[in-house]
Design an enzyme around this catalytic site. Structure first.
Site, short mmCIF file in Angstrom:
data_model
loop_
_atom_site.label_atom_id
_atom_site.label_comp_id
_atom_site.label_asym_id
_atom_site.label_seq_id
_atom_site.Cartn_x
_atom_site.Cartn_y
_atom_site.Cartn_z
N ASP A 46 -6.51 -28.55 -22.40
CA ASP A 46 -5.66 -27.44 -21.99
C ASP A 46 -6.01 -26.94 -20.59
OD1 ASP A 46 -3.60 -25.41 -22.81
OD2 ASP A 46 -5.26 -24.04 -22.50
N LYS A 68 -17.26 -17.01 -29.37
CA LYS A 68 -17.65 -16.23 -30.55
C LYS A 68 -17.92 -17.12 -31.76
CE LYS A 68 -13.86 -13.87 -29.84
NZ LYS A 68 -13.56 -14.32 -28.48
N ARG A 99 -13.88 -21.11 -17.78
CA ARG A 99 -13.80 -21.04 -19.24
C ARG A 99 -15.14 -20.52 -19.73
NH1 ARG A 99 -10.15 -20.91 -23.13
NH2 ARG A 99 -8.93 -22.49 -22.01
N LYS A 145 0.77 -23.70 -32.16
CA LYS A 145 -0.29 -23.82 -31.16
C LYS A 145 -1.57 -23.10 -31.57
CE LYS A 145 -0.64 -21.32 -27.39
NZ LYS A 145 -0.49 -20.69 -26.07
N PHE A 162 -3.27 -12.53 -32.98
CA PHE A 162 -4.35 -13.00 -32.10
C PHE A 162 -3.81 -13.54 -30.78
CE2 PHE A 162 -6.95 -16.59 -30.62
CZ PHE A 162 -8.20 -16.02 -30.50
N ASP A 184 4.55 -24.97 -25.57
CA ASP A 184 3.93 -24.04 -24.62
C ASP A 184 4.01 -24.56 -23.19
OD1 ASP A 184 2.38 -21.72 -23.95
OD2 ASP A 184 0.65 -23.02 -23.74
N ASP A 191 -4.21 -12.35 -26.93
CA ASP A 191 -4.66 -13.27 -25.88
C ASP A 191 -3.77 -13.16 -24.65
OD1 ASP A 191 -7.00 -14.85 -26.24
OD2 ASP A 191 -5.84 -16.64 -25.77
N ASP A 192 -2.47 -13.06 -24.86
CA ASP A 192 -1.53 -12.97 -23.74
C ASP A 192 -1.74 -11.67 -22.96
OD1 ASP A 192 -0.53 -15.33 -24.69
OD2 ASP A 192 1.33 -14.49 -25.47
N PHE A 233 -12.08 -30.00 -27.94
CA PHE A 233 -11.10 -31.03 -27.56
C PHE A 233 -9.85 -30.40 -26.96
CE2 PHE A 233 -7.42 -33.15 -30.00
CZ PHE A 233 -6.98 -33.87 -28.90
N ASP A 254 -3.39 -26.73 -17.51
CA ASP A 254 -3.08 -25.43 -16.89
C ASP A 254 -3.67 -25.28 -15.49
OD1 ASP A 254 -1.77 -24.79 -19.20
OD2 ASP A 254 -3.30 -23.41 -19.96
#
Length: 360
Positions: free
Chosen positions: A99, A54, A108, A202, A246, A171, A250-251, A94, A103
């Protein structure tokens, strides 16, 4: 933003990309063949990893400068604000490249993660993340070296990078490791208190505060002066609430949104993340429900992952989030309404409108 504004913003990206590729092609003591290979590689890497999504973080810088100046921007001001906005997007790139490797993510923005692309190894991608970070400082130096706020702009990126990396440590270390192996899952580490600290560092600083602070800095507000200090503090107070809201969104989306809508395959459960969902579940779970979490959370097993998701539905965590979202919206509206000067409120109304009831 209208399509014309987005086109203008993307045109500035193309200029920055061209400058960076030109820098690579001008590196001394490398053969023309090596320089051509580097230029070809990063001509693919940059458009794949930087633009997309976005782009709210970058556009917020432009909106912030407009709000603070209380008028339309000159062409020069727009270009400056857009360049700074793209540096926030570069910082995001970056973080995301790194990330996704940490993970073990698959997709993505609807495409394979950069490290999973053909001709890109995991080692390449780690180095690419570091190069993406360095490109921020190359661009700021090129365009703002003579600007009165040059040092302040640099320090905002330095501070925000450190804050985000601290949050990323919290995290990714929700479950301790010993000799390179994850220890037995310790659900006692998943608390809302730990979660809020993780999210502040984070997410809140780089996703919300940085864009607002860059606009303030560019417009000449001194964080040490009385007026400037008050404005930065107001921005930070609102951005911490917006950022937590936010991240909780996301979670929830990670667990429940279809991958084709979300643009990625959520892995919070498999990765034993300290997410709002598991923290909230543990807060209200009975003994039987806690056992389900102990036996299935943090395991790369589709059956176990589904058991956790089914438990979340049984506990009506989506319903609890809907109630939380309405409460957060009301809190944000009340906090924003108290901000002085009144025109500064428009920046935070813009941010809130971008995240309220979002679906991806």
């Amino acid at each position: 933003m209208s399509s014309t504004d987005m086109e203008s913003f993307l045109a500035v990206y193309k200029q920055i990309e061209s400058e960076i590729i030109s820098d690579i092609q001008g590196l001394p003591a490398l053969s023309d063949n090596v320089k051509a290979q580097l230029a070809e590689y990063y001509s693919a890497c940059l458009p794949y990893t930087v633009p997309g999504g976005k782009m709210t973080r970058g556009l917020t810088v432009i909106k912030g400068v407009e709000v603070l100046k209380q008028r339309s921007l000159t062409d020069e001001e727009y270009k400056d604000a857009a360049i700074l906005g793209w540096q926030v997007e570069w910082l995001q790139a970056f973080f995301l490249v790194a990330d996704d490797i940490m993970d073990g993510s698959i997709t993505r923005r609807g495409s394979p993660c950069w490290y999973r692309c053909p001709n890109v190894t995991q080692d390449n991608a780690i180095n690419d993340a570091l190069i993406l970070e360095n490109m921020i400082y190359q661009t700021i130096r090129r365009h703002f070296r003579s600007h009165p706020s040059y040092v302040q702009l640099l320090e905002l990126f330095i501070d925000t990078t450190f804050q985000t990396e601290v949050g990323q440590h919290i995290d990714t270390n929700g479950t301790p490791y010993s000799n390179g192996r994850r220890a037995k899952l310790d659900l006692s580490r998943f608390t809302l208190d730990r979660y809020q600290g993780c999210v502040r560092y984070k997410t809140c600083y780089y996703s919300f505060y940085l864009s607002c602070a860059l606009a303030l800095a560019y417009c000449g507000y001194d964080p040490e002066g009385e007026e400037g200090r008050a404005l930065y503090k107001k921005a930070e107070d609102v951005c911490m609430i917006l950022g937590e809201y936010f991240q909780i969104q996301d979670d929830v989306l990670d667990a429940f949104a279809p991958p084709e809508v979300l643009g990625k395959i959520g892995t919070d459960i498999e990765d034993a993340k300290c997410s709002w969902l598991v923290c909230k579940a543990l807060e209200i779970a009975n003994d039987e429900q806690r056992t389900i979490l102990e036996e299935n959370y943090g395991k790369h097993d589709p059956v176990g992952v589904q058991k956790v998701k089914d438990l979340y539905k049984e506990m009506n965590l989506e319903g609890l989030f809907v109630a939380y979202e309405e409460e957060r919206k009301k809190t944000c509206d009340e906090l924003i309404a108290k901000i002085e000067p009144e025109h500064f409120q428009e920046l935070f109304k813009f941010l809130l409108s971008k995240i309220y009831k979002r679906e991806k």
